[in-house]
Design a protein around this motif. Structure first.
Motif, PDB file in Angstrom:
ATOM      1  N   GLN A 116       3.346  26.880 -17.930  1.00 34.81           N
ATOM      2  CA  GLN A 116       2.637  26.767 -16.503  1.00 34.81           C
ATOM      3  C   GLN A 116       1.836  27.824 -16.577  1.00 34.81           C
ATOM      4  OE1 GLN A 116       5.822  26.386 -13.770  1.00 34.81           O
ATOM      5  NE2 GLN A 116       6.700  24.761 -14.818  1.00 34.81           N
ATOM      6  N   ALA A 117       2.149  28.944 -17.223  1.00 35.44           N
ATOM      7  CA  ALA A 117       1.108  30.199 -17.168  1.00 35.44           C
ATOM      8  C   ALA A 117      -0.248  29.837 -17.891  1.00 35.44           C
ATOM      9  CB  ALA A 117       1.905  31.296 -18.028  1.00 35.44           C
ATOM     10  N   HIS A 118      -0.397  28.990 -18.527  1.00 32.99           N
ATOM     11  CA  HIS A 118      -1.651  28.479 -19.083  1.00 32.99           C
ATOM     12  C   HIS A 118      -2.326  29.799 -19.781  1.00 32.99           C
ATOM     13  CE1 HIS A 118      -2.577  25.230 -15.739  1.00 32.99           C
ATOM     14  NE2 HIS A 118      -1.524  24.977 -16.289  1.00 32.99           N
ATOM     15  N   GLU A 119      -1.427  30.301 -20.586  1.00 38.83           N
ATOM     16  CA  GLU A 119      -1.830  31.402 -21.551  1.00 38.83           C
ATOM     17  C   GLU A 119      -2.719  30.576 -22.911  1.00 38.83           C
ATOM     18  OE1 GLU A 119      -0.986  34.832 -22.592  1.00 38.83           O
ATOM     19  OE2 GLU A 119      -0.351  35.377 -20.456  1.00 38.83           O
ATOM     20  N   ILE A 120      -3.784  31.350 -23.363  1.00 36.96           N
ATOM     21  CA  ILE A 120      -4.434  30.857 -24.590  1.00 36.96           C
ATOM     22  C   ILE A 120      -4.722  32.096 -25.288  1.00 36.96           C
ATOM     23  CG2 ILE A 120      -6.391  29.676 -25.283  1.00 36.96           C
ATOM     24  CD1 ILE A 120      -7.079  28.305 -22.650  1.00 36.96           C
ATOM     25  N   TRP A 122      -5.875  34.176 -29.216  1.00 33.45           N
ATOM     26  CA  TRP A 122      -6.951  34.411 -29.630  1.00 33.45           C
ATOM     27  C   TRP A 122      -7.312  33.179 -30.673  1.00 33.45           C
ATOM     28  CZ3 TRP A 122     -10.544  38.601 -29.616  1.00 33.45           C
ATOM     29  CH2 TRP A 122     -11.533  38.766 -30.617  1.00 33.45           C
ATOM     30  N   ASP A 125      -7.924  29.632 -29.330  1.00 31.32           N
ATOM     31  CA  ASP A 125      -9.304  29.508 -29.076  1.00 31.32           C
ATOM     32  C   ASP A 125     -10.252  29.525 -30.026  1.00 31.32           C
ATOM     33  OD1 ASP A 125      -9.561  29.250 -26.248  1.00 31.32           O
ATOM     34  OD2 ASP A 125      -9.383  31.289 -25.942  1.00 31.32           O
ATOM     35  N   SER A 126     -10.236  30.641 -30.930  1.00 28.49           N
ATOM     36  CA  SER A 126     -11.308  30.691 -32.179  1.00 28.49           C
ATOM     37  C   SER A 126     -10.837  29.467 -33.003  1.00 28.49           C
ATOM     38  CB  SER A 126     -11.271  32.219 -32.548  1.00 28.49           C
ATOM     39  OG  SER A 126     -10.236  32.418 -33.237  1.00 28.49           O
ATOM     40  N   LEU A 129      -8.760  25.531 -30.816  1.00 29.47           N
ATOM     41  CA  LEU A 129      -9.560  24.699 -29.938  1.00 29.47           C
ATOM     42  C   LEU A 129     -10.989  24.275 -30.548  1.00 29.47           C
ATOM     43  CD1 LEU A 129      -9.704  23.228 -27.101  1.00 29.47           C
ATOM     44  CD2 LEU A 129     -10.427  25.547 -26.321  1.00 29.47           C
ATOM     45  N   LEU A 178      -9.478  22.111 -20.824  1.00 32.80           N
ATOM     46  CA  LEU A 178      -9.585  22.553 -22.152  1.00 32.80           C
ATOM     47  C   LEU A 178      -7.985  23.014 -22.587  1.00 32.80           C
ATOM     48  CD1 LEU A 178     -12.780  24.229 -22.760  1.00 32.80           C
ATOM     49  CD2 LEU A 178     -12.210  22.107 -23.658  1.00 32.80           C
ATOM     50  N   TYR A 179      -7.295  23.364 -21.485  1.00 32.18           N
ATOM     51  CA  TYR A 179      -6.002  23.838 -21.890  1.00 32.18           C
ATOM     52  C   TYR A 179      -5.080  22.713 -22.401  1.00 32.18           C
ATOM     53  CZ  TYR A 179      -1.481  26.108 -21.353  1.00 32.18           C
ATOM     54  OH  TYR A 179      -0.248  26.469 -21.614  1.00 32.18           O
ATOM     55  N   VAL A 232       5.543  35.064 -27.558  1.00 27.85           N
ATOM     56  CA  VAL A 232       4.421  34.591 -26.720  1.00 27.85           C
ATOM     57  C   VAL A 232       3.587  33.557 -27.571  1.00 27.85           C
ATOM     58  CG1 VAL A 232       2.133  35.073 -25.266  1.00 27.85           C
ATOM     59  CG2 VAL A 232       4.255  36.638 -25.560  1.00 27.85           C
ATOM     60  N   ILE A 235       4.057  29.671 -26.937  1.00 19.21           N
ATOM     61  CA  ILE A 235       3.346  28.892 -25.904  1.00 19.21           C
ATOM     62  C   ILE A 235       1.843  29.082 -25.502  1.00 19.21           C
ATOM     63  CG2 ILE A 235       5.782  28.501 -24.696  1.00 19.21           C
ATOM     64  CD1 ILE A 235       3.200  30.838 -22.999  1.00 19.21           C
TER      65      ILE A 235
END
Lengths: 527, 132
Positions: A116-120, A122, A125-126, A129, A178-179, A232, A235
């Motif tokens: 629910q915190a929507h942490e992404i 590094w 992403d790189s 995703l 994108l999440y 961390v 998630i």
């Protein structure tokens, strides 16, 4: 949170349900195995997308239909020849299965609430995703991007399971959020941990309700511990927890639980998932598959006396040796095929692992020292696990063998081999060692840590089983004696066929096997 | 083995079992507890707000690229005005819409992202698209 769950259930679990049911039947593992099978099919679809001009969704439908058709065909063939394709798991009533699933799901729910915190992160992403978006573009865009030097930072050679699952989510719901990719990654990790949890819940002896409850609780705890080990990164979309959890599930199903075709195939599926998730997972999965091959097809040393006594000829002995090694090879190559196809594809595109392409001025000894120190600092649980291993081996070895569980040294071997592969990567890699370790060592040791925690929970269940077992328990002794009698009879018949086969000591389930099932026999108790 | 010997052996085994159960329970319990604190920290209101702001900004950049850059255009991510994080994220956001190229000479458009008060049409981030 609804979209990722819909992708997990409708996109992965439903297409993977039939193959999962064919393997795990009414075992609680089926709930977590179905999405993992779906994720593997998504990864195979990504491999297909690299090769042919189709979208990921098109490839996925093709793979899912083919796999399900193959499963239906094998079930029909098995019914026609009058045998069950896999030995059904004993002692798992529907009630216990439901309770196990509920406890494991409840244990997974709390760490997953962090989504629910929507942490992404590094790398989420790189790397992941970016790969997902590449796969969403279709064959031409995918191949162009993979070979584009502008994407070198994204390690395009990384295996496709995580991005394929995310890209499947984008294909179903679009790229408005994108999440979704991060949430899908962690739901796959949760399913893999769920498999570890259900495997540990299965360690308890079937007939003893008092041990079933702590075993199921231990299965729930290992799920939370898995997320705790990842921290961390469990998630925020990193792919280390998915591969580590899948590899640990492969270890527990393939190297700890009693030998059976059901557990063997489940272990293979988990190993395939690990190998298609990350390069470290690929190496570890190949090592785990090799250990499983050695456990199910143990090394046997021919005795010269047998030939002299007329029990065998040098020709047949050589034939048996070749056959045994061929079977061992098949145990590794068959489940390793999906990841080997990916390796072949990336090599064909001219991609190379970015960690070994540069030159480094640091000496091997310097790198080894730094790597050993940092890896060791994440294995603080190892002394406790080792102490428990020693105590368990001295005092509870008989109980372990009576339950048909594998030798715990298999588990340690998997841990050591997995960590050795990571260590060798750091030593022979070319990135600056301290920066590299700082960025990754906490994640790549997830597998080693999780295996050791799994070992602790397994001994926890065996110890509980022992406390509630009286040595003179008549039912158990009777069952064990009956199983041993049966086992001796089958050992003789199997050895005459040239294979080294032992049959469950406490489970007359071996009688359910047909002669046609000799390629994957039911084994118990590997000392 | 005498009855006393059996009893002694059984007692030792029970003590060992209790020790194993305690060691496993404490080790796993301690580790599981760290997950409770990690999850609680992640779910702290400030942490959630920061994540949502960042994600919203990049989702906005993603939409801006699709609005301002022609599909399939070769683009160069300007490294001089973008740090490594921005370079990677911008490359990611152009995928698979545009084709990032490693040399500016091969690009039709140059993309960069900057942050700061004043320009932020994307929650503090702004996409700049220049024709070469």
């Amino acid at each position: 949170m609804m979209q990722p769950l819909e992708v997990l259930i409708l996109g992965l679990a439903v297409p993977g349900l039939l193959p999962a049911l064919a393997v795990a039947r009414r075992s609680p593992a089926v709930i977590f195995l179905a999405p993992i099978v779906g994720a593997i099919m998504a990864a195979l679809a990504a491999e297909l997308e690299v090769a042919v001009s189709l979208s990921l969704l098109g490839c996925y439908v093709l793979v899912a239909v083919t796999v399900n058709a193959a499963v239906i065909a094998s079930l029909l063939m098995a019914r026609r020849v009058g045998r069950r394709p896999l030995v059904p798991q004993e002692g798992f009533s529907l009630g216990w299965s439901i309770l196990t699933v509920l406890i494991v799901l409840a244990a997974l729910a709390f760490p997953l609430s962090g989504l629910q915190a929507h942490e992404i992160g590094w790398d989420a992403d790189s790397i992941w995703l970016t790969h997902s978006l590449m796969l969403s573009g279709g064959h031409r865009e995918l191949v162009t991007a993979m070979t584009d030097p502008a994407y070198r930072f994204a390690n395009p050679d990384y295996p496709p399971l995580v991005p394929a699952v995310s890209a499947l989510g984008f294909a179903l719901f679009g790229q408005g959020n994108l999440y979704l990719a991060v949430a899908m990654t962690e739901l796959v990790a949760a399913c893999a941990l769920g498999l570890v949890g259900t495997a540990i819940a299965t360690v308890a002896t079937a007939e003893r309700r008092l041990t079933r409850v702590p075993a199921i609780a231990a299965g729930g705890v290992i799920c939370i511990v898995g997320f705790a080990v990842a921290g961390v990164n469990g998630i925020d979309g990193y792919a280390d927890l998915p591969w580590s959890a899948a590899a640990v599930a492969a270890v527990v199903f393939g190297l700890v639980l009693p030998k059976s075709r059901q557990y063997l195939v489940t272990a293979w599926i988990c190993a395939v998932a690990a190998s298609l998730t990350k390069n470290e997972g690929l190496i570890t999965a190949l090592a785990v598959m090799s250990l499983i091959a050695l456990r199910y097809r143990p090394l046997t040393f021919s005795r010269p006396g047998r030939v002299r006594d007329g029990l065998g000829s040098p020709g047949t002995a050589a034939h048996q040796t070749v056959r045994a090694w061929a079977e061992r090879g098949a145990f590794i190559v068959a489940p390793g095929l999906p990841c080997l196809i990916w390796v072949a594809e990336v090599r064909a595109l001219g991609l190379r692992d970015a960690f070994f392409t540069l030159s480094t001025s640091e000496s091997l000894a310097y790198r080894a020292g730094a790597a050993a120190e940092r890896i060791g600092s994440y294995l603080t649980i190892a002394p406790v696990a080792l102490a428990v291993l020693i105590l368990g081996c001295i005092f509870l070895n008989r109980d372990r063998r009576r339950s048909g569980l594998g030798n715990p040294l298999w588990l340690w071997a998997a841990c050591v081999v997995g960590l050795a592969a990571i260590f060798a990567t750091y030593v022979f890699g070319s990135l600056e060692i301290h920066r590299w370790l700082a960025a990754s060592v906490s994640r790549v040791t997830d597998f080693g840590q999780l295996v050791l925690y799994a070992e602790l929970t397994i001994w926890f269940v065996i110890a509980f089983d022992n406390i509630f077992t009286r040595d003179d328990a008549p039912q158990r002794e009777l069952a064990a004696a009956a199983g041993q009698r049966l086992g001796r009879r089958q050992v003789v018949s199997a050895q005459s066929d040239g294979a080294s086969i032992r049959v469950p000591a406490a489970a007359p389930g071996g009688t359910q096997q047909s002669p046609g099932a000799s390629m994957l026999p039911t084994f118990h108790g590997d000392g | 083995v005498s009855a006393r010997g059996r009893w002694g052996r059984r007692t030792i085994k029970s003590i060992v079992c209790a020790a194993i159960i305690a060691a496993a329970a404490v080790a796993c319990g301690r580790k599981a507890y760290t997950d409770l604190t990690t999850t609680a920290n992640i779910l702290a209101p400030q942490s959630v707000a920061d994540s949502n702001l960042t994600n919203g900004a990049w989702q906005c950049i993603y939409r801006s690229i699709r609005a301002d850059v022609p599909e399939g255009a070769p683009v160069y991510i300007d490294i001089r005005t973008s740090d490594l994080y921005f370079l990677q994220r911008l490359t990611e956001m152009t995928t698979p819409w545009a084709v990032p190229v490693p040399r500016m000479s091969a690009a039709r458009l140059v993309l960069s992202v900057s942050r700061g008060a004043g320009h932020g049409n994307c929650s503090g981030l702004e996409l700049a698209v220049r024709h070469r």
